[in-house]
Design a protein around this motif. Structure first.
Motif, mmCIF file in Angstrom:
data_model
loop_
_atom_site.group_PDB
_atom_site.id
_atom_site.type_symbol
_atom_site.label_atom_id
_atom_site.label_comp_id
_atom_site.label_asym_id
_atom_site.label_seq_id
_atom_site.Cartn_x
_atom_site.Cartn_y
_atom_site.Cartn_z
ATOM 1 N N SER A 166 0.400 -1.444 -0.299
ATOM 2 C CA SER A 166 -0.382 -0.307 -0.124
ATOM 3 C C SER A 166 0.920 1.427 -0.149
ATOM 4 C CB SER A 166 -1.080 -0.331 0.969
ATOM 5 O OG SER A 166 -1.666 1.396 1.009
ATOM 6 N N HIS A 167 1.075 2.092 -1.241
ATOM 7 C CA HIS A 167 1.554 2.633 -1.013
ATOM 8 C C HIS A 167 0.848 3.949 -0.630
ATOM 9 C CE1 HIS A 167 4.234 1.665 -4.482
ATOM 10 N NE2 HIS A 167 4.327 0.784 -3.624
ATOM 11 N N THR A 168 -0.639 3.669 -0.227
ATOM 12 C CA THR A 168 -1.468 5.436 0.626
ATOM 13 C C THR A 168 -0.923 5.328 1.839
ATOM 14 O OG1 THR A 168 -3.117 4.661 -1.215
ATOM 15 C CG2 THR A 168 -3.857 5.664 0.511
ATOM 16 N N ALA A 169 -0.997 3.883 2.240
ATOM 17 C CA ALA A 169 -0.208 3.816 3.667
ATOM 18 C C ALA A 169 0.834 4.489 3.759
ATOM 19 C CB ALA A 169 -0.840 2.815 4.532
ATOM 20 N N PHE A 170 1.683 3.573 3.596
ATOM 21 C CA PHE A 170 3.571 4.361 3.501
ATOM 22 C C PHE A 170 4.027 4.236 1.726
ATOM 23 C CE2 PHE A 170 1.907 0.490 6.261
ATOM 24 C CZ PHE A 170 2.371 0.985 6.941
ATOM 25 N N ARG A 175 7.765 6.548 -2.804
ATOM 26 C CA ARG A 175 9.031 7.597 -2.273
ATOM 27 C C ARG A 175 10.501 6.932 -2.965
ATOM 28 N NH1 ARG A 175 6.527 10.956 2.640
ATOM 29 N NH2 ARG A 175 5.269 11.388 0.984
ATOM 30 N N PHE A 176 10.349 5.808 -2.572
ATOM 31 C CA PHE A 176 12.095 4.844 -2.332
ATOM 32 C C PHE A 176 11.495 4.570 -3.968
ATOM 33 C CE2 PHE A 176 12.143 4.815 2.239
ATOM 34 C CZ PHE A 176 13.139 6.003 2.126
ATOM 35 N N GLU A 177 11.266 3.792 -4.948
ATOM 36 C CA GLU A 177 10.655 2.795 -5.891
ATOM 37 C C GLU A 177 10.898 3.085 -7.023
ATOM 38 O OE1 GLU A 177 7.608 0.824 -5.574
ATOM 39 O OE2 GLU A 177 7.778 -0.817 -4.239
ATOM 40 N N SER A 378 -2.135 -5.117 -8.343
ATOM 41 C CA SER A 378 -0.483 -5.368 -7.770
ATOM 42 C C SER A 378 0.557 -5.164 -9.031
ATOM 43 C CB SER A 378 -0.348 -6.530 -7.207
ATOM 44 O OG SER A 378 1.260 -6.706 -7.120
ATOM 45 N N ALA A 379 1.861 -3.849 -9.059
ATOM 46 C CA ALA A 379 2.350 -3.924 -9.717
ATOM 47 C C ALA A 379 3.420 -4.742 -10.110
ATOM 48 C CB ALA A 379 3.821 -2.702 -9.970
ATOM 49 N N PRO A 386 7.971 -5.729 2.696
ATOM 50 C CA PRO A 386 8.956 -4.933 3.006
ATOM 51 C C PRO A 386 9.052 -3.299 2.383
ATOM 52 C CG PRO A 386 10.129 -6.781 3.234
ATOM 53 C CD PRO A 386 9.175 -7.245 2.343
ATOM 54 N N VAL A 387 8.812 -2.542 2.201
ATOM 55 C CA VAL A 387 9.750 -1.417 1.986
ATOM 56 C C VAL A 387 11.246 -1.324 2.070
ATOM 57 C CG1 VAL A 387 10.122 0.884 2.016
ATOM 58 C CG2 VAL A 387 7.891 -0.177 2.441
ATOM 59 N N GLY A 388 11.990 -1.659 2.692
ATOM 60 C CA GLY A 388 13.256 -2.220 3.341
ATOM 61 C C GLY A 388 13.962 -2.309 2.200
#
Length: 539
Positions: A166-170, A175-177, A378-379, A386-388
């Protein structure tokens, strides 16, 4: 088009069935249900030439159907070989003779373990791992200088729990991707249109590219890929999952595929050509401009797997070498994948796939509108992740910049040349082909290369051995500068001993199998991963 049919009609090479392509499902997840019968948008283009539906209709008119999609080209004169299922050989723990045991139910402790004990167990689990921190591994771990690795690790840990689904929640995920996609595109697609996605690795990047090409050719019932024998197995995995046929093109002593052989493998069913920059086995770059011209001529895609070289080859001028052209700035290249966790020096679980058009990128997506839980988009092939890895990839690239990558390329190439010179001077060995960078293999007509690899392994080195031709494989990284002299000393010591041609093992990328590798022994290897028994002995 007539020329393509004539080539197909003249083809006389032996063939082998690729079972993965026996059936082809209807494309899923591209259009909402109400739009399922809508024709593909005419804006979908192969650069300036008609792409997708135009190409599909033209091929359909050619009338080529039947089972050609399941045929896999072999070198002229080579016989079809069935999978080796003859049973156990010396030293092989064959799956055919091993009783399958269900998963142990020792499982979860009745009471939670003290944190100190958990820390002890975590550390103990790695006691037998390859000692990459001391530079003793020539593959699998792609390390950077300590200051940089620490920075990347902190970024990964900071975003270990955020959910990239979820790019909306996070918003941090997007931004990172997007930042990483942009930085990669600036290197491998300078001045060209690029539309990218951040994935979990090179295999997923290739999977998404194959899906995009398949779904952009909805009128081709039995689509095919044309790929060199040196192409990464991820293409075969993607074809297997997506039920796309594979035509494998042989590669000669140069280590690079011949465009003429690729031309002969093309049929009206071909949706894309695969190429490598460089290929993993030999570190040789395929002739990308020539293959791109061939792709343009036939109005098909060309995916370049630059997992190893995407963030290395463009900076080769720092080592006195003219960089080869392989990215989206080459007219005819329609997609390219670059791994961040290799020579991008990012954390594992990071790769970028770039497409030449937004329509191709959208064809790689999955979208569902009918789930009671809500719309799902989903892309990538995974869901929660994780965003990590994206945060770590961002930290890795931002901290190095172009100047940092150039310095590392110069340093690594110096080490690679020292290693190559030392190996060739130590015995009757030669490089396979002309490797473009710090990935290469050495072979010999006189030495038993498997025994040579085992001798080095017995001295504490992790070595990947290859079989066609028999060779040992190297991927050089900054840490190896401190151990190359010690390694060459061990090479001399092993060669000074007795190198009997002990056929006691065969290996591939990250896999060691005692005896002759076949489908059963490799399945057995995978089984053992999940019934290791380590926890049963300690729970």
């Amino acid at each position: 088009m007539g020329r393509s049919r004539a080539v197909a009609a003249r083809r006389a090479a032996p063939v082998r069935v690729q079972l993965a392509a026996l059936l082809r499902p209807a494309p899923l997840g591209i259009l909402p249900p109400d739009d399922a019968r809508r024709p593909v948008a005419p804006a979908l283009r192969h650069r300036r030439l008609g792409r997708c539906q135009h190409v599909a209709r033209r091929r359909l008119r050619a009338g080529q159907t039947g089972l050609e999609h399941v045929l896999r080209l072999l070198p002229a004169g080579q016989r079809v070989a069935a999978p080796d299922t003859a049973g156990p050989r010396a030293g092989v723990d064959s799956a055919a003779n091993r009783v399958r045991q269900p998963v142990s139910t020792t499982g979860l402790p009745a009471e939670g373990l003290p944190p100190e004990r958990v820390h002890e167990l975590v550390a103990a689990a790695g006691a037998d791992d390859a000692d990459w921190r001391a530079g003793r591994s020539w593959s699998l771990v792609y390390d950077s200088p300590d200051w940089h690795a620490d920075l990347v690790a902190r970024a990964v840990a900071t975003y270990a729990n955020e959910n990239s689904l979820s790019h909306t929640a996070f918003p941090s995920a997007g931004r990172f991707e997007s930042a990483v996609v942009s930085m990669v595109a600036s290197v491998v697609a300078p001045g060209a249109d690029a539309f990218g996605s951040f994935t979990s690795g090179g295999t997923e990047s290739i999977l998404l590219a194959v899906k995009a090409y398949r779904d952009c050719a909805p009128d081709i019932d039995r689509p095919e890929l044309a790929l060199p024998a040196t192409a990464h197995p991820a293409f075969g995995k993607a074809a297997h999952y997506l039920r796309v046929g594979v035509r494998e093109v042989p590669v000669g002593a140069s280590g690079a595929v011949d465009p003429g052989d690729v031309r002969a493998a093309l049929t009206p069913q071909t949706i894309a050509i695969a190429a490598s920059a460089p290929n993993f086995p030999f570190g040789v770059v395929d002739p990308i401009p020539e293959l791109a011209a061939l792709a343009r001529e036939h109005d098909i895609g060309l995916h370049v797997d630059a997992a190893m070289g995407g963030l290395f080859l463009p900076f080769l001028d720092a080592a006195g070498v003219t960089p080869p052209r392989f990215g989206l700035d080459v007219d005819g290249v329609t997609s390219v994948s670059v791994d961040l966790h290799k020579y991008g020096y990012g954390p594992k679980g990071g790769s970028v796939v770039l497409f030449g058009t937004d329509e191709l990128r959208r064809a790689s997506y999955y979208i569902s509108l009918g789930w009671p839980g809500g719309a799902y988009a989903s892309a990538t092939s995974g869901g929660t992740r994780p965003v990590g890895p994206a945060a770590g990839a961002f930290a890795a690239m931002a901290a190095l910049g172009r100047a940092g990558y150039r310095r590392l390329v110069a340093d690594v190439m110096t080490t690679a040349r020292t290693l190559q010179d030392g190996l060739l001077e130590s015995g009757p060995m030669r490089l396979v082909g002309r490797p473009a960078m710090s990935v290469f293999a050495v072979t010999s007509d006189e030495l038993a290369m498997t025994a040579f690899a085992r001798g080095l392994e017995s001295r504490g080195w992790w070595i990947d051995a290859q079989t066609e031709p028999p060779a040992i494989h190297f991927v050089v990284f900054p840490r190896h500068a401190t151990v190359v002299a010690a390694f060459l000393a061990d090479v001399a010591a092993v060669l000074a001993g007795s190198l009997e041609d002990r056929a006691d093992g065969s290996s591939s990328y990250g896999v060691m199998v005692r005896g002759v590798a076949n489908i059963q022994t490799l399945r057995d290897y995978l089984d053992r991963r999940f019934d290791d028994g380590w926890w049963d002995q300690r729970a």
